[in-house]
Design an enzyme around this catalytic site. Structure first.
Site, mmCIF file in Angstrom:
data_model
loop_
_atom_site.group_PDB
_atom_site.id
_atom_site.type_symbol
_atom_site.label_atom_id
_atom_site.label_comp_id
_atom_site.label_asym_id
_atom_site.label_seq_id
_atom_site.Cartn_x
_atom_site.Cartn_y
_atom_site.Cartn_z
ATOM 1 N N LYS A 1 40.810 36.467 36.168
ATOM 2 C CA LYS A 1 40.074 37.645 35.571
ATOM 3 C C LYS A 1 39.088 36.843 34.695
ATOM 4 O O LYS A 1 38.054 37.340 34.586
ATOM 5 C CB LYS A 1 40.861 38.543 34.828
ATOM 6 C CG LYS A 1 41.421 39.533 35.727
ATOM 7 C CD LYS A 1 42.358 40.721 35.018
ATOM 8 C CE LYS A 1 42.853 41.611 35.933
ATOM 9 N NZ LYS A 1 44.142 42.080 35.192
HETATM 10 N N1 GLU Z 1 49.888 45.454 36.927
HETATM 11 C C1 GLU Z 1 50.275 44.320 37.699
HETATM 12 C C2 GLU Z 1 49.074 43.387 37.976
HETATM 13 O O1 GLU Z 1 47.983 43.587 37.880
HETATM 14 C C3 GLU Z 1 50.929 45.080 38.981
HETATM 15 C C4 GLU Z 1 51.598 44.248 39.813
HETATM 16 C C5 GLU Z 1 52.409 45.310 40.878
HETATM 17 O O2 GLU Z 1 51.587 45.542 41.728
HETATM 18 O O3 GLU Z 1 53.592 45.438 40.785
HETATM 19 O O4 GLU Z 1 49.676 42.060 38.221
#
Ligand code: GLU
Length: 284
Positions: free
Chosen positions: A253
């Protein structure tokens, strides 16, 4: 396959989404669409220090620009509201109480670094070392709920082989207690770990297939243990290949070059369909 397919996308608003997120989320959307099912948007905003509302707004804008839509989410509401994890603490607390009563978790006073990162999904490079079991009781033990101010860990007493069949990669197996160890479920500051929050929400929201990056396969095995302990059936899984940059490194990111924002500004209109074709075709 259950009658109605329910898939989900679960971005964490810790920065702008990049092309790797696009590939995974477009795959999730395509699978929901092909199954005439629904797609749920869950905002994984547990990490209050790193998450920012402007990234939530940006993620939704960027994903809509990609042509994605969802039928339930923080912006639309739906039968499983709220769809932001920061507003779901009561559910996580109930589940952790159940796990405590069933003696699946124990209080632990070790490892500050790991505790600090437990709110986020551990993408492959962040995988933790195997917990040596310093605080693990030798027998399943029920601890008093009044034990506050400590972290709680999932108990893996004996090495245990786990399996699932991945929709893209086929049969997968791991040994709990060897490939990964006792993992954090609850933090002393009153927040659940990513592992508990994600598994519980997928269950409560009726998700039938979890589509996410291949770097989270070890987390899937941890979550299989959580589903079992909560006496819930695990969903199906589809772990997408990860996009890498020209040097073969996973996109991050913090690298603005691959951000959807940047690509939008460049007005490259045809790349989303190229990406989707690539990610669906790239079976290993
Ligand atoms: N919020 C988690 C991430 O962005 C999600 C991971 C998932 O899909 O379980 O890495």
């Amino acid at each position: 396959m259950p009658a109605t397919y329910r898939g989900r996308i679960a971005p964490s608003p810790t920065g702008f989404l990049h092309a790797g997120h696009a590939a995974t989320f477009l795959t999730a959307a395509a699978r929901a669409h092909a199954a005439h099912g629904q797609l749920i948007y869950r905002n994984d905003d547990l990490d209050q220090e790193r998450c920012r509302p402007e990234f939530t707004t940006a993620a939704m804008e960027d994903l809509r620009w990609l042509g994605l839509d969802w039928q339930e989410g923080p912006d639309l509401g739906g039968p499983h509201s709220p769809y932001a994890q920061s507003e779901r603490l009561a559910f996580y607390l109930d589940a952790s109480e159940f796990l405590r009563q069933q003696r699946w978790i124990y209080p632990c006073s070790c490892s500050r670094r790991e505790v600090a990162s437990a709110l986020s999904a551990p993408h492959a490079i962040d995988e933790e070392p195997i917990y040596p079991g310093t605080c693990r009781p030798s027998q399943p033990t029920e601890f008093p709920s009044a034990t506050r101010g400590v972290n709680w860990r999932f108990r893996i007493l004996h090495p245990q082989q786990l399996f699932f069949t991945d929709g893209l990669r086929g049969p997968q197996s791991a040994v709990a207690g060897r490939d990964f160890g006792d993992f954090l479920v609850w933090r002393r500051d009153g927040f659940p770990s990513y592992q508990l929050a994600s598994a519980l929400d997928d269950s409560l929201m009726g998700i039938t297939e979890v589509v996410r990056g291949a770097d989270l396969i070890t987390s899937t095995f941890r979550q299989i243990l959580i589903w079992r302990a909560l006496e819930q059936v695990a969903p199906a899984f589809y772990h997408c290949n990860l996009l890498t940059d020209a040097a073969g490194k996973r996109l991050a990111k913090r690298d603005k070059k691959h951000a959807l924002r940047t690509l939008r500004e460049q007005e490259t209109r045809d790349w989303p369909s190229i990406l989707l074709t690539k990610s669906l075709a790239s079976r290993r």
